[in-house]
Design a protein around this motif. Sequence first.
Motif, PDB file in Angstrom:
ATOM      1  N   GLY B 462      48.731  -0.403  92.751  1.00  0.00           N
ATOM      2  CA  GLY B 462      47.573  -0.220  91.892  1.00  0.00           C
ATOM      3  C   GLY B 462      46.753  -1.485  91.757  1.00  0.00           C
ATOM      4  N   ILE B 463      45.572  -1.323  91.165  1.00  0.00           N
ATOM      5  CA  ILE B 463      44.738  -2.488  90.916  1.00  0.00           C
ATOM      6  C   ILE B 463      44.253  -2.460  89.471  1.00  0.00           C
ATOM      7  N   ARG B 464      43.822  -3.629  88.997  1.00  0.00           N
ATOM      8  CA  ARG B 464      43.320  -3.747  87.635  1.00  0.00           C
ATOM      9  C   ARG B 464      42.033  -4.563  87.683  1.00  0.00           C
ATOM     10  N   LEU B 512      41.190   3.242  81.084  1.00  0.00           N
ATOM     11  CA  LEU B 512      40.157   2.264  80.715  1.00  0.00           C
ATOM     12  C   LEU B 512      40.298   1.979  79.233  1.00  0.00           C
ATOM     13  N   TRP B 513      40.354   0.702  78.866  1.00  0.00           N
ATOM     14  CA  TRP B 513      40.482   0.380  77.453  1.00  0.00           C
ATOM     15  C   TRP B 513      39.760  -0.923  77.134  1.00  0.00           C
ATOM     16  N   ALA B 514      39.586  -1.127  75.841  1.00  0.00           N
ATOM     17  CA  ALA B 514      38.896  -2.333  75.391  1.00  0.00           C
ATOM     18  C   ALA B 514      39.912  -3.262  74.751  1.00  0.00           C
ATOM     19  N   GLU B 518      40.308 -14.009  75.192  1.00  0.00           N
ATOM     20  CA  GLU B 518      40.808 -15.261  74.622  1.00  0.00           C
ATOM     21  C   GLU B 518      39.616 -16.166  74.326  1.00  0.00           C
ATOM     22  N   GLY B 519      39.549 -16.646  73.118  1.00  0.00           N
ATOM     23  CA  GLY B 519      38.478 -17.589  72.802  1.00  0.00           C
ATOM     24  C   GLY B 519      37.161 -16.923  72.444  1.00  0.00           C
ATOM     25  N   GLY B 520      37.208 -15.601  72.154  1.00  0.00           N
ATOM     26  CA  GLY B 520      36.001 -14.939  71.678  1.00  0.00           C
ATOM     27  C   GLY B 520      35.364 -14.083  72.743  1.00  0.00           C
ATOM     28  N   GLY B 521      34.860 -12.931  72.306  1.00  0.00           N
ATOM     29  CA  GLY B 521      34.236 -12.017  73.256  1.00  0.00           C
ATOM     30  C   GLY B 521      35.077 -10.771  73.433  1.00  0.00           C
ATOM     31  N   ALA B 522      34.466  -9.834  74.124  1.00  0.00           N
ATOM     32  CA  ALA B 522      35.175  -8.583  74.363  1.00  0.00           C
ATOM     33  C   ALA B 522      35.610  -8.534  75.819  1.00  0.00           C
ATOM     34  N   ALA B 523      36.650  -7.745  76.069  1.00  0.00           N
ATOM     35  CA  ALA B 523      37.088  -7.551  77.451  1.00  0.00           C
ATOM     36  C   ALA B 523      37.355  -6.069  77.643  1.00  0.00           C
ATOM     37  N   PHE B 524      36.946  -5.569  78.774  1.00  0.00           N
ATOM     38  CA  PHE B 524      37.260  -4.186  79.141  1.00  0.00           C
ATOM     39  C   PHE B 524      38.096  -4.229  80.408  1.00  0.00           C
ATOM     40  N   GLU B 525      39.111  -3.382  80.405  1.00  0.00           N
ATOM     41  CA  GLU B 525      39.974  -3.366  81.585  1.00  0.00           C
ATOM     42  C   GLU B 525      40.152  -1.941  82.053  1.00  0.00           C
ATOM     43  N   PHE B 526      40.232  -1.774  83.329  1.00  0.00           N
ATOM     44  CA  PHE B 526      40.673  -0.467  83.815  1.00  0.00           C
ATOM     45  C   PHE B 526      41.617  -0.626  84.997  1.00  0.00           C
ATOM     46  N   THR B 527      42.496   0.354  85.117  1.00  0.00           N
ATOM     47  CA  THR B 527      43.451   0.334  86.220  1.00  0.00           C
ATOM     48  C   THR B 527      43.186   1.543  87.103  1.00  0.00           C
TER      49      THR B 527
END
Lengths: 218, 537
Positions: B462-464, B512-514, B518-527
């Motif tokens: 898989g990939i992320r 997909l999730w939010a 680290e250190g402020g800000g948002a991150a979205f990730e999906f696999t």
Amino acid sequence: MSELPAIYVVDDDASVREALSNLFESVGLRAAVFDSTEAFLEVARPDVPSCLVLDVRLPGVGGLEFQEHLHRRRVRIPIVFITAHGDIPMTARAIKGGAIEFLAKPFQKDDLLAAVYQALDRDRALRIEERALAALRARFETLTLREREVMQLVAGGMANKEVAARLGVAEITIKVHRGQVMRKMNAGSLAELVRMVDRLTPAPRPASGPTRGTYTKE
Amino acid sequence: MTWWARLRWWSQQWPRMLGPTSGAGDARGRPRSWFTPAARACVIGLLPGLIALPLSLALQRLFPYPFLFLFLASVMISSWRGGMVAGLLSVLLSTVCVTYFFVPPFRSFAVSPIAETYLAAFVICTLLASWASSAQKRSEQALREARDQLEGRVAERTAAIQTSNAELREREHQLRLLTEVIPQQIWAGTPDGVIDYCNRRLLEYVGRSMDDLRGDGFLAAIHPEDRERFRHAWECALASGQSFEGEWRVRSAQGPYRLFFTRGVPLRRADGTVVRWYGTHTDIEEHKQAERALLQTQADVAHLSRVLTMGELTTSIAHEISQPLTAVVAHGYACLEWLGATPPNLAKAQQTAERIIQDGTRAGAVLSRIRAFFKKETAPREWLDMNDAIQDVTAFLHDEASRRRVAIRTEFAPTLPAVRGDRVQLQQVVLNLVLNGLDAMDEPMERAKDLVITTTRDGPRGIRVRVEDAGAGLSEETRERIFEPFYTTKPQGLGLGLSISRSIVEAHAGRLWATRREGGGAAFEFTLPGSAARDDE
């Protein structure tokens, strides 16, 4: 003058850089290309008529901000802007900031070359003027304090007698000083001397409009 | 003989009428508090003797010699009916009576020496009779009790067996009813793969009899294109003993084919050998149609959102196309100059023409990338390199990002396993996430505006993908709700981007999730899983 003008191109797109470089080369000009304004600032620029062909949209500091940045740092180089999507406010801002031309990509060869030549001419004229001014200043530096005083007053329209009265010295002394001034300043007539004094006196110059001139291809 | 029979009847009935005999009798009789076993033994012990006395006295008048057999009989009756105690009591009574009435000197308890032997013989006889009779009685009693117990047990057992048989029959009936009535097609087969049972629903659906379907007959009902796949799956399952499943079209009695999902599991003995195969056969035609319709709707909405997004990006797109065109035009002019020079610089002209071709091709590639993005029909899933796909997206966004003074950085894993999917839709997900990140950083900020796209491996295949911005980040509540349709934090947003992105990722069996950066800000990730879990074919 036989010196080769320097053309600088800043565009973040490699193929545009390469194409411009090729185009300038084909008409016998030489252009140095940079992918960012930072890279452009890093190189030493020879004291020759120069022109900057600048992309408006650049990563980091954009073209228009860079123009202001150069102004603040008193780096004087005529700029030709190129952009894929110029709008009126953008153009107005650039021209107000002293840009020679604002060209939409893709541009015609003649438009680009005309703008570049115009920029080089203007830079050349400015440079000649600057050089002349510098020479004038150098001559002015050779004057003694009393000679500078005399020159100011004579150029202000006073007769020798009036000057002598103002400075409290003999008229003959003023005549000698005046002769020294005319010689050292290499002025042929009083009118010439007056123009020289005008040029030496720093006065607020109006915002430079495009000065028309021609450039002869070497 | 009637009087004899009556006598016998009475002789059997009177002790019973008096109450329960000992042993098994106790259970049957009604307990009477005053009539204890001891009282009963007395009555049974004394009554026959007392009857025998007047009879013997009467008989003595007729016959000159002592006539004692009646006492002997009374002892036997008492022992028989009353047991050992009653017998001994009877012996005592008989001895007393005989000594008093029938042994000279009569009507006295004295015994003449001549009669001593006679009396002793009588006593011994009565004792023997009493013992024999009571022993006989006891053994008969024991025998009867044993028999009664046995009968009782047999009756119990029989009743239990009858009940369980009935239950078994009922259960079997219910089961059969279940297999026939359940809205599900059921089949069973032998370990060597012969299907020998199909429930009524299955038979009714295919419109054939069990005999038609037995063995390979079932294959005939399956769509010719799916037949080989079915046979293969079934044979593999038989060979490996593993449960089998699959989807194929099965012809109904009316003619048209419908999609079925078949699942079979083996029933094994303790040692692991397969005894039987059981399976279900489920009509998933409507389910599949609904699924297809849903996919189509999703694709439509995704397309709409894509077109809207691209509308926002027209400036960037124009820039993206005009760059190579600018190069083409400039090279074109240069080429003319090289050719027009005296003498013509052919080497330079040729070089320039090659550049023109390169840049023209690049412009074409940009155009086809954009066209693909606007295309409505869903592309077939293909194996793709996500790094490559993301690179395309960042090319679109390069200009947009620089306009907003955001630096887009990509940190790609050097090699990523290929994933199977709809390239354009996956690019749309990345595009949405990046645009969201750019929007989040539109406010003037103190820290550097950067947006990082990272790709990493996720498991073996898989990939992320992670998209991080340096904006204000998301509150806990927003993070929960942000994937809901029409939920938006932007004044001009539709609130569809993330919800569409999530459905696209989920349609690719990914997640997909939010989260926070680290250190402020948002991150979205999906696999995305390495091998597509879903086949649309």
